[in-house]
Enzyme design. Sequence first.
Site, short mmCIF file in Angstrom:
data_model
loop_
_atom_site.label_atom_id
_atom_site.label_comp_id
_atom_site.label_asym_id
_atom_site.label_seq_id
_atom_site.Cartn_x
_atom_site.Cartn_y
_atom_site.Cartn_z
N THR A 418 28.94 12.86 -6.62
CA THR A 418 27.58 12.61 -7.12
C THR A 418 27.43 13.30 -8.47
O THR A 418 27.89 14.44 -8.65
CB THR A 418 26.51 13.12 -6.12
OG1 THR A 418 25.21 12.88 -6.66
CG2 THR A 418 26.66 14.61 -5.84
N HIS A 470 32.18 23.65 7.04
CA HIS A 470 33.01 24.82 7.33
C HIS A 470 33.70 24.71 8.69
O HIS A 470 34.61 25.49 8.99
CB HIS A 470 32.14 26.09 7.29
CG HIS A 470 32.88 27.30 6.79
ND1 HIS A 470 34.24 27.44 6.86
CD2 HIS A 470 32.43 28.44 6.20
CE1 HIS A 470 34.61 28.59 6.36
NE2 HIS A 470 33.53 29.23 5.94
#
Length: 499
Positions: A418, A470
């Site tokens: 993006t 994560h």
Amino acid sequence: MTTEIKVPVLPESVADASVATWHVSVGDKVSRDQNLVDIETDKVVLEVVSPEEGVITEILEDEGATVLAEQVIAKIGAADSAQADSSKSTEAAKPAETKSSGGEKVEIKVPVLPESVADATIATWHVQAGQSVSRDENLVDIETDKVVLEVVAQADGVVAEIKHEEGDTVLAEQVIGILEAGASAGAASSEAPKEEASSGSDSNDALSPSVRRMIAEKGLDASKITGTGKGGRVTKEDVDNFIKSSAKAPAQTSAPAKAAPTELGGDRTQKREPMTRLRKRIAERLLEATNSTAMLTTFNEINMKPIMDIRKQYKDVFEERHGIRLGFMSFYVKAVVEALKRFPAVNACIDGDDIVYHNYFDVSIAVSTPRGLVTPVLRDCDKMSLADIEAKIRELALKGRDGKLTVDEMTGGNFTITNGGVFGSLLSTPIINPPQSAILGMHKIQDRPVAVNGKVEILPMMYLALSYDHRIIDGKESVGYLVTVKEFLEDPTRLLLDV
């Protein structure tokens, strides 16, 4: 000499299509690049234009017919040799035209919805009950969370009843209105509506589906836009120019006023309008990402001078050779893909208790459209050249602007890029696009003082932000991945040498 008009090559996974709207009849003279017919699939509407000037000598498939890719649906002859044939064909076609005008009631239905789309919303009615309409005039826009579908009149007549209003949720093939074919409004009260409907239908007939959709999204009156195209057709450039000129006059507004402002006292007002289905879907996915992933963001910065120097040196030659401008996004995509090869966990996703590693490289590109942010996919980026990437990004961006992105083009993808820098963003924390595990945010390129070999230099610097899940990507991998992207962009030669 006769030229065949064929159905275009259909998108992958689309077996057949329907002839939606003929904009010409047998015997009509046509110009090169004039839109002849709209071919509708369950995902997109394709425009078929004339390859040359001539006369329509034969139409082989009528509206509503199911057709296959590259099937011949009409023929064009030279203007001088086709006049006799066209007049005969026109005479033969007359009974078919009058056949539909028998005063019968025709149901206005929701089109068949794309696969995986359960329902839709009525976005905009372009007509009212009692209004006269012409065959193929756009009656209503149906919005799903992925595409906008147009429903056109099947015959000349009057809209007898509207069963579902704007904002209602509807299902595939549900009846939303009734059209009385061949009827006309009351003699005493229909003069003005007839004039309005005829003028509106004339302008609608001269509009391509993409222009009609653009006008509808901006809430514009097509009759006020002057067409500069062939035969007075309104083009996208005409719409853009109209919007720019309207912006200079505060009294005119291009936003559809679906809800009147609420008075709060004095000059304080507020307006309430419902979310579009696309905006709702975006909201759902953003919440899903924040609630279902262990999201963390790591940052770095890069010196853009090497890429800017390469671009400055070769941009003219590149454009002349490939017919497309050399931008920064192709470098970003190449760097991202090469880094993904070295860190496979960033290219993976979680499926239940399993980690799925992808051995292909499909990159989603975030594109801002009038209806909201979408993420079309560049597939097999590792096999694409810089020119291929630039051309595909441009194609997807234009489709996004015109509302023509297919479901296939917006689904999938292993990693997202993006670029908030185009809007001036200096730094951000992008949100992951599920089920992907990471997203890379690019930002504004800004001259900043940087220490280089013990000296201060002013260099064009850009911040990078990598948001990652994560649960699957450790801190060491995320930082290593971002540093690798940085190294490739600061030394683009490594992209060519694969080192």
